[in-house]
Scaffold this active site. Sequence first.
Site, PDB file in Angstrom:
ATOM      1  N   GLU A   1     -61.967  -4.925  56.992  1.00 35.14           N
ATOM      2  CA  GLU A   1     -60.638  -5.500  57.138  1.00 35.14           C
ATOM      3  C   GLU A   1     -59.924  -4.719  58.231  1.00 35.14           C
ATOM      4  O   GLU A   1     -60.031  -3.489  58.303  1.00 35.14           O
ATOM      5  CB  GLU A   1     -59.845  -5.423  55.831  1.00 35.14           C
ATOM      6  CG  GLU A   1     -60.370  -6.354  54.751  1.00 35.14           C
ATOM      7  CD  GLU A   1     -59.493  -6.348  53.525  1.00 35.14           C
ATOM      8  OE1 GLU A   1     -58.740  -7.315  53.331  1.00 35.14           O
ATOM      9  OE2 GLU A   1     -59.563  -5.365  52.767  1.00 35.14           O
TER      10      GLU A   1
ATOM     11  N   GLU B   1     -64.712  -8.517  44.346  1.00 35.06           N
ATOM     12  CA  GLU B   1     -64.603  -8.771  45.780  1.00 35.06           C
ATOM     13  C   GLU B   1     -65.159  -7.572  46.525  1.00 35.06           C
ATOM     14  O   GLU B   1     -64.900  -6.421  46.137  1.00 35.06           O
ATOM     15  CB  GLU B   1     -63.141  -8.992  46.171  1.00 35.06           C
ATOM     16  CG  GLU B   1     -62.900  -9.135  47.668  1.00 35.06           C
ATOM     17  CD  GLU B   1     -61.419  -9.347  47.990  1.00 35.06           C
ATOM     18  OE1 GLU B   1     -60.674  -9.846  47.107  1.00 35.06           O
ATOM     19  OE2 GLU B   1     -60.996  -8.990  49.111  1.00 35.06           O
TER      20      GLU B   1
END
Length: 277
Positions: free
Chosen positions: A159, A154
């Site tokens: 974020e 990933e």
Amino acid sequence: MRVYIKKFMIGLLLGCSSGWGFAQQQSTMDTKLKENYQLVWCDEFNAPQPALPDSTSWRFETGGHGWGNNELQYYVAGIHGKDTLALVSDGTLKIKALKKQQGKNPYVSIRMNTRKSWLYGYFEARAKVTGKRGSWAAFWMLPEKFKNWPLDGEIDIMEYVGYRPDVTQASVHTQKYNHVAHTEKTATREIQNAETEFHTYGVEWTPEKITGYVDGEPYFTFENDQQGNKETWPFNVPFYLKLNLAIGGNWGASQGIDETLCPALYEIDYVRVYQAK
């Protein structure tokens, strides 16, 4: 109509695959990146009238099973009842989360995945994130043939958790390096006015390393150990791009959820993909 057609043709010349492509905002990618890369795909979110995202460029992921993080939202396919939660208007994509029941889930929101995937390149979005405790906005990547996490890898380009204002984070997750094992490779960077102003979030991904950027400045690097081991470097296959706004979850709600959080808005000006010339 003539103006729209002109923008559409310019978008095609720039390499934008989206039917609404037109590069208005300049990328903040640094000079070296500009010299080495060319635009191969983009969505500028310039629909001629309010609309859902271009279905030839994006697909919605739906469901409310917690998504591996005990998240509280149910992801819908763009619309929930009379509410449009993924709206392209006035030159941006507006992803909205609402406190509305869907099955067992007390919130509804959006998770989008590109229909195309890429192997290596520079990937960038210009966005304004939502704040308040409990929100969790992201711009990230998973492999096209994803089966197992974290083995398949990933890449988190951006974020942003609302309880930590003006701090962005970039990370990678692999079988050896991941947050469940507390071994993830990550970095944070403080930025100003992330919730009220647009910033650019990018990542350069090459066979040698992954480098995270914010506003054109690198702040995170993960290098390939060149061992040919998928557990440490699974980043040699095509990955999709993703946009989503989660509510709650192991990380997003680690300091609780603000009851005034919703409606929460995650606004994206563009998404662009560059690859080596």
